[in-house]
Design a protein around this motif. Structure first.
Motif, PDB file in Angstrom:
ATOM      1  N   TRP A   1       4.582  31.094 -13.271  1.00  0.00           N
ATOM      2  CA  TRP A   1       3.673  31.991 -13.977  1.00  0.00           C
ATOM      3  C   TRP A   1       4.377  32.657 -15.159  1.00  0.00           C
ATOM      4  O   TRP A   1       3.821  32.698 -16.268  1.00  0.00           O
ATOM      5  CB  TRP A   1       3.150  33.048 -13.010  1.00  0.00           C
ATOM      6  CG  TRP A   1       2.193  34.026 -13.629  1.00  0.00           C
ATOM      7  CD1 TRP A   1       0.859  33.859 -13.835  1.00  0.00           C
ATOM      8  CD2 TRP A   1       2.515  35.339 -14.114  1.00  0.00           C
ATOM      9  NE1 TRP A   1       0.321  34.981 -14.424  1.00  0.00           N
ATOM     10  CE2 TRP A   1       1.309  35.899 -14.608  1.00  0.00           C
ATOM     11  CE3 TRP A   1       3.697  36.083 -14.179  1.00  0.00           C
ATOM     12  CZ2 TRP A   1       1.255  37.176 -15.153  1.00  0.00           C
ATOM     13  CZ3 TRP A   1       3.646  37.361 -14.731  1.00  0.00           C
ATOM     14  CH2 TRP A   1       2.438  37.894 -15.210  1.00  0.00           C
ATOM     15  N   ALA A   2       5.568  33.176 -14.932  1.00  0.00           N
ATOM     16  CA  ALA A   2       6.318  33.842 -16.004  1.00  0.00           C
ATOM     17  C   ALA A   2       6.579  32.880 -17.158  1.00  0.00           C
ATOM     18  O   ALA A   2       6.432  33.234 -18.335  1.00  0.00           O
ATOM     19  CB  ALA A   2       7.632  34.398 -15.468  1.00  0.00           C
ATOM     20  N   GLN A   3       6.959  31.652 -16.826  1.00  0.00           N
ATOM     21  CA  GLN A   3       7.228  30.653 -17.861  1.00  0.00           C
ATOM     22  C   GLN A   3       5.969  30.384 -18.688  1.00  0.00           C
ATOM     23  O   GLN A   3       6.027  30.272 -19.917  1.00  0.00           O
ATOM     24  CB  GLN A   3       7.721  29.365 -17.195  1.00  0.00           C
ATOM     25  CG  GLN A   3       8.240  28.305 -18.149  1.00  0.00           C
ATOM     26  CD  GLN A   3       9.617  28.606 -18.690  1.00  0.00           C
ATOM     27  OE1 GLN A   3      10.210  29.665 -18.400  1.00  0.00           O
ATOM     28  NE2 GLN A   3      10.148  27.709 -19.489  1.00  0.00           N
ATOM     29  N   SER A   4       4.830  30.284 -18.013  1.00  0.00           N
ATOM     30  CA  SER A   4       3.569  29.977 -18.698  1.00  0.00           C
ATOM     31  C   SER A   4       3.116  31.119 -19.597  1.00  0.00           C
ATOM     32  O   SER A   4       2.770  30.907 -20.768  1.00  0.00           O
ATOM     33  CB  SER A   4       2.470  29.662 -17.675  1.00  0.00           C
ATOM     34  OG  SER A   4       2.768  28.488 -16.950  1.00  0.00           O
ATOM     35  N   VAL A   5       3.108  32.355 -19.061  1.00  0.00           N
ATOM     36  CA  VAL A   5       2.568  33.459 -19.855  1.00  0.00           C
ATOM     37  C   VAL A   5       3.494  33.826 -21.013  1.00  0.00           C
ATOM     38  O   VAL A   5       3.016  34.129 -22.118  1.00  0.00           O
ATOM     39  CB  VAL A   5       2.261  34.699 -18.981  1.00  0.00           C
ATOM     40  CG1 VAL A   5       1.180  34.384 -17.959  1.00  0.00           C
ATOM     41  CG2 VAL A   5       3.502  35.242 -18.308  1.00  0.00           C
ATOM     42  N   CYS A   6       4.794  33.783 -20.793  1.00  0.00           N
ATOM     43  CA  CYS A   6       5.712  34.085 -21.893  1.00  0.00           C
ATOM     44  C   CYS A   6       5.638  32.996 -22.959  1.00  0.00           C
ATOM     45  O   CYS A   6       5.758  33.277 -24.154  1.00  0.00           O
ATOM     46  CB  CYS A   6       7.143  34.244 -21.385  1.00  0.00           C
ATOM     47  SG  CYS A   6       7.450  35.826 -20.545  1.00  0.00           S
ATOM     48  N   GLY A   7       5.438  31.758 -22.524  1.00  0.00           N
ATOM     49  CA  GLY A   7       5.269  30.675 -23.482  1.00  0.00           C
ATOM     50  C   GLY A   7       4.017  30.875 -24.318  1.00  0.00           C
ATOM     51  O   GLY A   7       4.030  30.696 -25.536  1.00  0.00           O
ATOM     52  N   ALA A   8       2.927  31.268 -23.659  1.00  0.00           N
ATOM     53  CA  ALA A   8       1.664  31.498 -24.365  1.00  0.00           C
ATOM     54  C   ALA A   8       1.798  32.644 -25.362  1.00  0.00           C
ATOM     55  O   ALA A   8       1.379  32.537 -26.520  1.00  0.00           O
ATOM     56  CB  ALA A   8       0.554  31.802 -23.363  1.00  0.00           C
ATOM     57  N   VAL A   9       2.395  33.751 -24.920  1.00  0.00           N
ATOM     58  CA  VAL A   9       2.558  34.909 -25.799  1.00  0.00           C
ATOM     59  C   VAL A   9       3.520  34.574 -26.939  1.00  0.00           C
ATOM     60  O   VAL A   9       3.309  34.981 -28.091  1.00  0.00           O
ATOM     61  CB  VAL A   9       3.060  36.134 -25.011  1.00  0.00           C
ATOM     62  CG1 VAL A   9       3.364  37.294 -25.954  1.00  0.00           C
ATOM     63  CG2 VAL A   9       2.014  36.572 -23.986  1.00  0.00           C
ATOM     64  N   GLY A  10       4.563  33.805 -26.647  1.00  0.00           N
ATOM     65  CA  GLY A  10       5.544  33.447 -27.667  1.00  0.00           C
ATOM     66  C   GLY A  10       4.953  32.579 -28.768  1.00  0.00           C
ATOM     67  O   GLY A  10       5.190  32.818 -29.961  1.00  0.00           O
ATOM     68  N   VAL A  11       4.184  31.569 -28.389  1.00  0.00           N
ATOM     69  CA  VAL A  11       3.546  30.701 -29.382  1.00  0.00           C
ATOM     70  C   VAL A  11       2.548  31.503 -30.207  1.00  0.00           C
ATOM     71  O   VAL A  11       2.469  31.371 -31.438  1.00  0.00           O
ATOM     72  CB  VAL A  11       2.854  29.503 -28.699  1.00  0.00           C
ATOM     73  CG1 VAL A  11       2.040  28.702 -29.707  1.00  0.00           C
ATOM     74  CG2 VAL A  11       3.885  28.601 -28.028  1.00  0.00           C
ATOM     75  N   TRP A  12       1.780  32.349 -29.536  1.00  0.00           N
ATOM     76  CA  TRP A  12       0.803  33.196 -30.224  1.00  0.00           C
ATOM     77  C   TRP A  12       1.504  34.147 -31.190  1.00  0.00           C
ATOM     78  O   TRP A  12       1.056  34.326 -32.325  1.00  0.00           O
ATOM     79  CB  TRP A  12       0.012  33.977 -29.176  1.00  0.00           C
ATOM     80  CG  TRP A  12      -0.844  35.081 -29.712  1.00  0.00           C
ATOM     81  CD1 TRP A  12      -2.072  34.980 -30.293  1.00  0.00           C
ATOM     82  CD2 TRP A  12      -0.528  36.478 -29.716  1.00  0.00           C
ATOM     83  NE1 TRP A  12      -2.539  36.223 -30.650  1.00  0.00           N
ATOM     84  CE2 TRP A  12      -1.621  37.153 -30.302  1.00  0.00           C
ATOM     85  CE3 TRP A  12       0.573  37.215 -29.256  1.00  0.00           C
ATOM     86  CZ2 TRP A  12      -1.636  38.534 -30.454  1.00  0.00           C
ATOM     87  CZ3 TRP A  12       0.555  38.588 -29.401  1.00  0.00           C
ATOM     88  CH2 TRP A  12      -0.539  39.237 -30.001  1.00  0.00           C
ATOM     89  N   ARG A  13       2.604  34.720 -30.755  1.00  0.00           N
ATOM     90  CA  ARG A  13       3.357  35.643 -31.611  1.00  0.00           C
ATOM     91  C   ARG A  13       3.841  34.932 -32.875  1.00  0.00           C
ATOM     92  O   ARG A  13       3.738  35.465 -33.987  1.00  0.00           O
ATOM     93  CB  ARG A  13       4.552  36.207 -30.835  1.00  0.00           C
ATOM     94  CG  ARG A  13       5.402  37.187 -31.634  1.00  0.00           C
ATOM     95  CD  ARG A  13       6.648  37.604 -30.862  1.00  0.00           C
ATOM     96  NE  ARG A  13       7.472  38.475 -31.680  1.00  0.00           N
ATOM     97  CZ  ARG A  13       7.354  39.789 -31.746  1.00  0.00           C
ATOM     98  NH1 ARG A  13       6.443  40.401 -31.010  1.00  0.00           N
ATOM     99  NH2 ARG A  13       8.132  40.515 -32.520  1.00  0.00           N
ATOM    100  N   GLY A  14       4.366  33.725 -32.709  1.00  0.00           N
ATOM    101  CA  GLY A  14       4.838  32.965 -33.865  1.00  0.00           C
ATOM    102  C   GLY A  14       3.720  32.669 -34.848  1.00  0.00           C
ATOM    103  O   GLY A  14       3.908  32.730 -36.068  1.00  0.00           O
ATOM    104  N   GLU A  15       2.530  32.347 -34.326  1.00  0.00           N
ATOM    105  CA  GLU A  15       1.388  32.077 -35.192  1.00  0.00           C
ATOM    106  C   GLU A  15       0.974  33.332 -35.957  1.00  0.00           C
ATOM    107  O   GLU A  15       0.702  33.279 -37.163  1.00  0.00           O
ATOM    108  CB  GLU A  15       0.220  31.551 -34.358  1.00  0.00           C
ATOM    109  CG  GLU A  15      -1.109  31.464 -35.096  1.00  0.00           C
ATOM    110  CD  GLU A  15      -1.122  30.524 -36.285  1.00  0.00           C
ATOM    111  OE1 GLU A  15      -2.169  30.428 -36.954  1.00  0.00           O
ATOM    112  OE2 GLU A  15      -0.088  29.899 -36.582  1.00  0.00           O
ATOM    113  N   LEU A  16       0.943  34.483 -35.297  1.00  0.00           N
ATOM    114  CA  LEU A  16       0.558  35.710 -35.988  1.00  0.00           C
ATOM    115  C   LEU A  16       1.573  36.091 -37.061  1.00  0.00           C
ATOM    116  O   LEU A  16       1.201  36.562 -38.135  1.00  0.00           O
ATOM    117  CB  LEU A  16       0.386  36.859 -34.986  1.00  0.00           C
ATOM    118  CG  LEU A  16      -1.085  37.179 -34.659  1.00  0.00           C
ATOM    119  CD1 LEU A  16      -1.751  35.989 -33.978  1.00  0.00           C
ATOM    120  CD2 LEU A  16      -1.201  38.427 -33.815  1.00  0.00           C
TER     121      LEU A  16
END
Length: 201
Positions: free
Chosen positions: A39-54
């Motif tokens: 779960w931690a790997q998935s959510v941090c990955g999602a937030v990280g990719v989103w952060r890079g896009e923003l």
């Protein structure tokens, strides 16, 4: 002649959302209990990719004519031009946030004492982030009449995006403090470590 820049920016935005979708939507564990580490790997990955896009969107909005030639009209120097670039950036931000919400939901519920609380709080943050970006985009319905007003809109939009970015990692930190298993899972996750470095922690 305006040149191909607006078309290129729009294409980049679409491709970015597709990439985010592939990164965070690969496994759908919605409503399912999963190991805390997964779960931690998935959510941090999602937030990280989103952060890079923003962060990419903010750069594009701040310097909209970076790729323009000297012969092209500086569209961003007119109120309408600035508002248009800001709106495109916010539209991309909202699309990215929608994909983030889906990615967090797909991550499931961590198998830890406070797993349900953690999943719920992170989901609430993602929903709030999307709502804030939506509201900022709606605020552009009143088109700027002067360059000064358009600059104010740009500043407000950038401030909103910056606040949403900062709150993402802070929310994960708070979630990690709910129980020792989540703390350990977040500390051991490579995507969480990368996100922590990006956030300057």
């Amino acid at each position: 002649m305006r040149g191909p820049l607006p078309w290129i920016l729009a294409t980049v935005g679409v491709l970015a959302v597709i990439v985010i979708g592939a990164a965070v939507g690969g496994n759908d564990e919605s409503g399912e209990t999963v190991p805390a580490g997964e779960w931690a790997q998935s959510v941090c990955g999602a937030v990280g990719v989103w952060r890079g896009e923003l962060e990419s969107i903010v750069d594009d909005v701040r310097v909209p004519n970076a790729e323009a030639t000297a012969a092209e009209e500086p569209q961003s120097e007119t109120p309408q031009g600035r508002t248009g670039y800001i709106r495109k950036g916010l539209e991309r931000s909202v699309q990215a946030a929608e994909t983030l919400v889906e990615g967090i939901e797909n991550a499931g519920i961590p198998d830890s004492p406070e797993g349900e609380e953690a999943a719920e709080r992170l989901s609430e943050w993602a929903d709030d982030a999307q709502a804030e970006l939506d509201e900022t985009e709606d605020g552009l319905d009143d088109e700027a009449e002067t360059v000064e007003e358009s600059i104010e809109q740009l500043t407000d939009a950038a401030r909103t995006i910056g606040a949403v970015l900062a709150s993402g990692w802070q929310t994960i930190i708070e979630i990690g403090q709910l129980d020792p298993e989540l703390t350990a899972a977040i500390a051991a996750s490579s995507t969480c470590r990368e996100l922590r470095e990006e956030a300057g922690e």
